[in-house]
Design an enzyme around this catalytic site. Structure first.
Site, short mmCIF file in Angstrom:
data_model
loop_
_atom_site.label_atom_id
_atom_site.label_comp_id
_atom_site.label_asym_id
_atom_site.label_seq_id
_atom_site.Cartn_x
_atom_site.Cartn_y
_atom_site.Cartn_z
CB SER A 148 2.47 8.71 -2.91
OG SER A 148 2.24 7.75 -1.90
CB ALA A 149 1.94 9.60 2.45
CB THR A 150 4.68 5.86 -0.81
OG1 THR A 150 5.41 4.65 -0.65
CG2 THR A 150 5.00 6.46 -2.15
CE1 TYR A 174 2.44 4.66 -7.26
CE2 TYR A 174 2.71 4.35 -4.88
CZ TYR A 174 2.13 5.01 -5.95
OH TYR A 174 1.24 6.02 -5.71
CE LYS A 178 2.94 8.36 -7.86
NZ LYS A 178 2.25 9.15 -8.88
N GLY A 322 6.41 -4.70 3.93
CA GLY A 322 6.49 -3.29 3.55
C GLY A 322 5.50 -2.39 4.29
N1 UFG Z 1 -5.03 -3.92 4.65
C1 UFG Z 1 -5.56 -5.10 5.08
N2 UFG Z 1 -6.14 -5.93 4.18
C2 UFG Z 1 -6.21 -5.63 2.83
C3 UFG Z 1 -5.66 -4.40 2.40
C4 UFG Z 1 -5.07 -3.57 3.33
O1 UFG Z 1 -5.52 -5.41 6.28
O2 UFG Z 1 -6.74 -6.43 2.06
C5 UFG Z 1 -4.44 -3.00 5.64
C6 UFG Z 1 -2.98 -2.70 5.40
O3 UFG Z 1 -2.17 -3.67 6.03
C7 UFG Z 1 -2.85 -1.30 6.00
C8 UFG Z 1 -4.21 -0.67 5.73
O4 UFG Z 1 -5.10 -1.76 5.51
O5 UFG Z 1 -2.68 -1.38 7.39
C9 UFG Z 1 -4.24 0.23 4.50
O6 UFG Z 1 -3.72 -0.49 3.40
P1 UFG Z 1 -3.86 0.06 1.89
O7 UFG Z 1 -3.28 -0.98 0.99
O8 UFG Z 1 -5.26 0.49 1.64
O9 UFG Z 1 -2.99 1.37 1.91
P2 UFG Z 1 -1.43 1.54 2.15
O10 UFG Z 1 -1.31 2.52 3.28
O11 UFG Z 1 -0.70 0.28 2.28
O12 UFG Z 1 -1.01 2.13 0.74
C10 UFG Z 1 -1.26 3.46 0.44
C11 UFG Z 1 -1.42 3.63 -1.07
C12 UFG Z 1 -0.13 3.31 -1.76
C13 UFG Z 1 1.00 4.07 -1.14
C14 UFG Z 1 1.04 3.78 0.35
C15 UFG Z 1 2.13 4.46 1.11
O13 UFG Z 1 -2.43 2.81 -1.56
O14 UFG Z 1 -0.26 3.70 -3.11
O15 UFG Z 1 -0.20 4.18 0.91
O16 UFG Z 1 1.86 5.80 1.31
F1 UFG Z 1 2.18 3.69 -1.67
#
Ligand code: UFG
Length: 367
Positions: A148-150, A174, A178, A322
């Site tokens: 993951s990019a995480t 999580y 990774k 986060g």
């Molecule tokens: N967001 C909202 N409302 C929501 C859900 C998300 O505004 O209900 C925003 C978040 O703040 C973020 C964007 O939408 O700015 C994307 O959020 P996601 O949760 O869809 O994705 P993330 O980038 O946070 O997470 C993804 C993967 C994780 C991984 C992470 C880091 O889902 O598994 O990238 O690479 F860990």
């Protein structure tokens, strides 16, 4: 015992004899990847503990895998086991001669990982070690890993390429699982040149198969943006909470690199071909899989409204712990070394996501 390919160089013409084990093959990334492999006439064996999927009916296969078989007209051998169960894995490896393993099985909720870190380390890290031990004892030493990019933590620069430091400022257990698994694989490949591993660092996978038959079916309230937006559009949830509109981005909302799940599945096939070639022997490789450009939360909402014809109510709330302001990839390494490039647009992602969600408003439970 199924025959495996004895040829070292696997090209388009001789993949029919290839046997691939896909762990976590019933999940979102797994089902789309299995479809792609079956389209290439690869023989696929799936192990999955079906923890997050709907149990099967008549032939005890989970519904997601039944749909894969309907879509492709091909059978998938399925074993309902957990990768932490070494004895059960041994039996699977005794029954087939695998050419390589695509390892997708993992727990994947960022929030749960903060509450239940030991579950995450046991399932993801210890489970992977068990899988690697069984692979080693059967002389199967090629692995494509769902990373993951995480692992990049808070981006030090954009776009993020594979040279970016990993393991620093990773904000949750999580993400650390990774990162740790990547390092375990690196040590393994260093210790024994017969091993090769390809880590695929996903950015934000979204969308669904264009048929609308398979897609993402999150358990409970979706944590990720696109499934949440889709559930608002279909009427399952009243409104989207947008986490922060005060980021240093053009519209103040977070920017991410969304990648269509079909492009991601093709990335797994490209990595599988590479690892089956003799040239990758003894190597540890990592590739970004993304579209290579960022979209804001509001870009996604607007695009989804336009393809679905539904309005998405939003509430602006405070930032989520986060989260970073922006993250997007440089995927030129995958383009040059895997001959892979994401081609589907944000409109394709939203269109296919909407088709899946509207045909299956309650995921695989729908019909
Ligand atoms: N967001 C909202 N409302 C929501 C859900 C998300 O505004 O209900 C925003 C978040 O703040 C973020 C964007 O939408 O700015 C994307 O959020 P996601 O949760 O869809 O994705 P993330 O980038 O946070 O997470 C993804 C993967 C994780 C991984 C992470 C880091 O889902 O598994 O990238 O690479 F860990």
């Amino acid at each position: 015992m199924a025959e495996s390919s004895t040829q070292e160089n696997v090209g388009e013409d001789n993949v029919a004899s290839v046997v691939v084990l896909v762990t976590g093959g019933c999940g979102y990334v797994g089902t789309h990847t299995v479809v792609r492999l079956l389209e290439q006439n690869v023989q696929v064996v799936v192990v999955d503990n079906v923890a997050w999927t709907t149990e099967g009916t008549e032939d005890s296969k989970p519904k997601s895998l039944q749909r894969v078989e309907e879509l492709t007209g091909k059978a998938v051998a399925f074993h309902n086991i957990d990768i932490s169960n070494g004895d059960a894995l041994e039996k699977i490896f005794d029954s087939y001669r695998f050419d390589c393993v695509i390892h997708l099985a993992a727990l994947k909720s960022v929030g749960d990982s903060c509450r239940l870190p030991l579950d995450y380390y046991r399932n993801n890290v210890a489970g992977t070690v068990t899988l690697l031990e069984v692979m080693k004892s059967h002389q199967v030493k090629k692995l494509v890993f769902s990373s993951s990019a995480t692992v990049y933590g808070e981006p030090q620069y954009l776009p993020i390429n594979e040279e970016h430091v990993t393991g620093q400022k990773v904000t949750n257990p999580y993400g650390r699982t990774k990162y740790f698994i990547e390092e375990i694989l690196r040590d393994l490949c260093t210790s024994d040149p017969e091993w090769s591993a390809i880590c695929l660092r996903y950015f934000n996978p979204v969308g669904a198969h264009p048929s609308g038959r398979i897609g993402e079916d999150p358990a409970g309230v979706p944590c990720n943006l696109m499934p949440y937006v889709a559930q608002v559009a279909v009427g399952r949830r009243p409104k989207l909470a947008v986490y922060g509109n005060d980021y240093p981005t053009p519209d103040g909302t977070g920017i991410r690199d969304y990648i269509h799940i079909m492009d991601l599945a093709e990335g797994h096939w490209a990595a599988t071909k590479k690892i089956l070639q003799n040239g990758s022997k003894g190597s540890w490789l990592a590739y970004n899989l993304g579209l290579g450009r960022g979209y804001s939360v509001l870009d996604v909402v607007k695009c989804f409204e336009s393809v679905s014809g539904r309005s998405i109510a939003v509430d602006f709330v405070c930032r989520r712990d986060g989260d970073v302001a922006s993250s997007y990839s440089d995927c030129s390494l995958a383009s040059s070394q895997l001959d892979w490039k994401a081609s589907r647009t944000l409109t394709d992602m939203c269109t296919d996501m909407w088709r899946w969600q509207s045909i299956n408003p309650n995921g695989y439970q729908s019909n």
